[in-house]
Motif scaffolding. Structure first.
Motif, mmCIF file in Angstrom:
data_model
loop_
_atom_site.group_PDB
_atom_site.id
_atom_site.type_symbol
_atom_site.label_atom_id
_atom_site.label_comp_id
_atom_site.label_asym_id
_atom_site.label_seq_id
_atom_site.Cartn_x
_atom_site.Cartn_y
_atom_site.Cartn_z
ATOM 1 N N TYR A 1 67.183 63.683 46.462
ATOM 2 C CA TYR A 1 68.045 62.528 46.635
ATOM 3 C C TYR A 1 67.683 61.478 45.609
ATOM 4 O O TYR A 1 66.531 61.190 45.386
ATOM 5 C CB TYR A 1 67.831 61.981 48.044
ATOM 6 C CG TYR A 1 68.616 60.737 48.394
ATOM 7 C CD1 TYR A 1 69.994 60.785 48.506
ATOM 8 C CD2 TYR A 1 67.951 59.542 48.631
ATOM 9 C CE1 TYR A 1 70.693 59.660 48.858
ATOM 10 C CE2 TYR A 1 68.660 58.406 48.984
ATOM 11 C CZ TYR A 1 70.033 58.465 49.100
ATOM 12 O OH TYR A 1 70.718 57.354 49.458
ATOM 13 N N CYS B 1 73.778 53.294 46.937
ATOM 14 C CA CYS B 1 72.643 53.668 47.779
ATOM 15 C C CYS B 1 71.415 52.830 47.421
ATOM 16 O O CYS B 1 70.631 52.456 48.287
ATOM 17 C CB CYS B 1 72.319 55.151 47.615
ATOM 18 S SG CYS B 1 73.637 56.217 48.225
ATOM 19 N N HIS C 1 78.472 51.019 54.575
ATOM 20 C CA HIS C 1 77.858 52.036 53.714
ATOM 21 C C HIS C 1 77.294 53.200 54.537
ATOM 22 O O HIS C 1 77.506 54.358 54.180
ATOM 23 C CB HIS C 1 76.764 51.421 52.835
ATOM 24 C CG HIS C 1 76.125 52.416 51.900
ATOM 25 N ND1 HIS C 1 76.680 52.760 50.687
ATOM 26 C CD2 HIS C 1 75.014 53.196 52.021
ATOM 27 C CE1 HIS C 1 75.928 53.676 50.104
ATOM 28 N NE2 HIS C 1 74.909 53.962 50.889
ATOM 29 N N CYS D 1 77.885 57.181 54.210
ATOM 30 C CA CYS D 1 76.824 57.847 53.447
ATOM 31 C C CYS D 1 75.772 58.401 54.400
ATOM 32 O O CYS D 1 74.916 57.672 54.880
ATOM 33 C CB CYS D 1 76.189 56.850 52.474
ATOM 34 S SG CYS D 1 74.800 57.541 51.566
ATOM 35 N N CYS E 1 71.935 57.720 53.561
ATOM 36 C CA CYS E 1 71.416 56.390 53.887
ATOM 37 C C CYS E 1 71.344 56.191 55.395
ATOM 38 O O CYS E 1 70.455 55.501 55.891
ATOM 39 C CB CYS E 1 72.242 55.288 53.213
ATOM 40 S SG CYS E 1 71.867 55.172 51.446
HETATM 41 ZN ZN LIG Z 1 73.874 55.694 50.516
#
Ligand SMILES: [Zn+2]
Lengths: 206, 80
Positions: free
Chosen positions: A205, B4, B30, B34, B37
């Motif tokens: 990531y 992010c 967000h 996502c 996250c």
């Molecule tokens: Zn994110």
């Protein structure tokens, strides 16, 4: 010091009594916070002997300088400052080969990397015994850099405010915040190895 | 649009609930879009919670008795 029956007494009253020479009242203050101070000393110095010295020196100094405690902060915040100073001094003395600095280094943000992303199971800590969990949590903290460790212990374990933590460590508020974030992310990463839901694989990531 | 990276840099304040409503709404939007996250926020929150509940271990008896001895000596010296 006699065994006290002061457990329910308000902290500021204990401080006043201690200042007037009541050793039982001071003994009660010691009993309230000795465990936290010892833990803090162990996490910062990572050495049991040093942690014991920190514990003793903290309460000796606190007793000596009780007049200087104005009562405008919590008693614990005040002794934490003493403890942190003692602990960092020992840490510096031990690590003469590698300088441990409290100076604010330039923050590039590059250590704010997240490698492992996996959801955790429900209440993962319930799957472990108290001892197992304690071992995992302590090892994770002790693998952090000294300053991250100190910030995290004060902020998230001892639950001091950002401002109190900044004061205790002689850092600015933004410095505390950025170190706290990094400490939290690094610990999250370390705990994920133990707590991730079975079958969930980590993937790269960012 | 929030990236992010933006989200991560606000994560601590988001979890501590020390941000204003407008930013909070953006961050929440967000994480609904996502999943990465969302997982990071959720597991970081759990990390903090686990540590918060951690009681210090009792002090070993020998450490405790040395502390009390040292303090008693000091108090006796101060209040003769
Ligand atoms: Zn994110």
């Amino acid at each position: 010091m006699a065994v006290s029956s002061l457990a329910g007494i308000d902290e500021s009253a204990l401080v006043v009594q201690s200042r007037e020479g009541d050793t039982t009242a001071f003994g009660e203050l010691v009993r309230r916070y000795e465990g936290k101070i010892f833990r803090l000393g162990q996490h910062v110095t990572q050495n049991r002997e040093d942690a014991e010295d920190v514990l003793q020196e903290t309460f000796m100094k606190a007793y000596e300088h009780l007049d200087q405690f104005k009562g405008d902060s919590k008693f614990y915040t005040w002794i934490v400052r003493i403890a942190v100073n003692q602990a960092l001094m020992k840490l510096r003395r031990r690590k003469t080969d590698r300088s441990v600095s409290l100076d604010e280094t330039i923050d590039t943000g590059e250590d704010m990397v997240v490698r492992e992303i996996a959801a955790w199971g429900e209440d993962p800590e319930q799957q472990l015994s108290r001892e197992e969990l304690g071992g995992i949590l302590d090892t994770a903290i002790d693998s952090l850099e000294p300053l991250y460790r100190s910030v995290f212990v004060l902020r998230d374990i001892d639950e001091l405010s950002t401002e109190e933590t900044a004061e205790a460590l002689g850092l600015s508020v933004p410095a505390v915040k950025s170190r706290l974030l990094r400490a939290r992310l690094q610990l999250r990463e370390k705990l994920t190895r133990f707590f991730k839901r079975k079958g969930d694989d980590a993937f790269a990531y960012m | 649009m929030l990236t992010c990276k933006d989200f991560l840099s606000e994560l601590s304040d988001y979890l501590d609930e020390t941000i204003d409503a407008e930013l909070r709404a953006k961050l929440e939007r967000h994480i609904t879009e996502c999943p990465n996250c969302w997982v990071i926020a959720d597991t970081t929150r759990k990390t903090i919670q686990i540590y918060k509940g951690m009681e210090p271990y009792p002090i070993p008896p020998d450490v405790e008795s040395r502390l009390m001895q040292a303090l008693e000596k000091k108090m006796a010296a101060k209040h003769k």
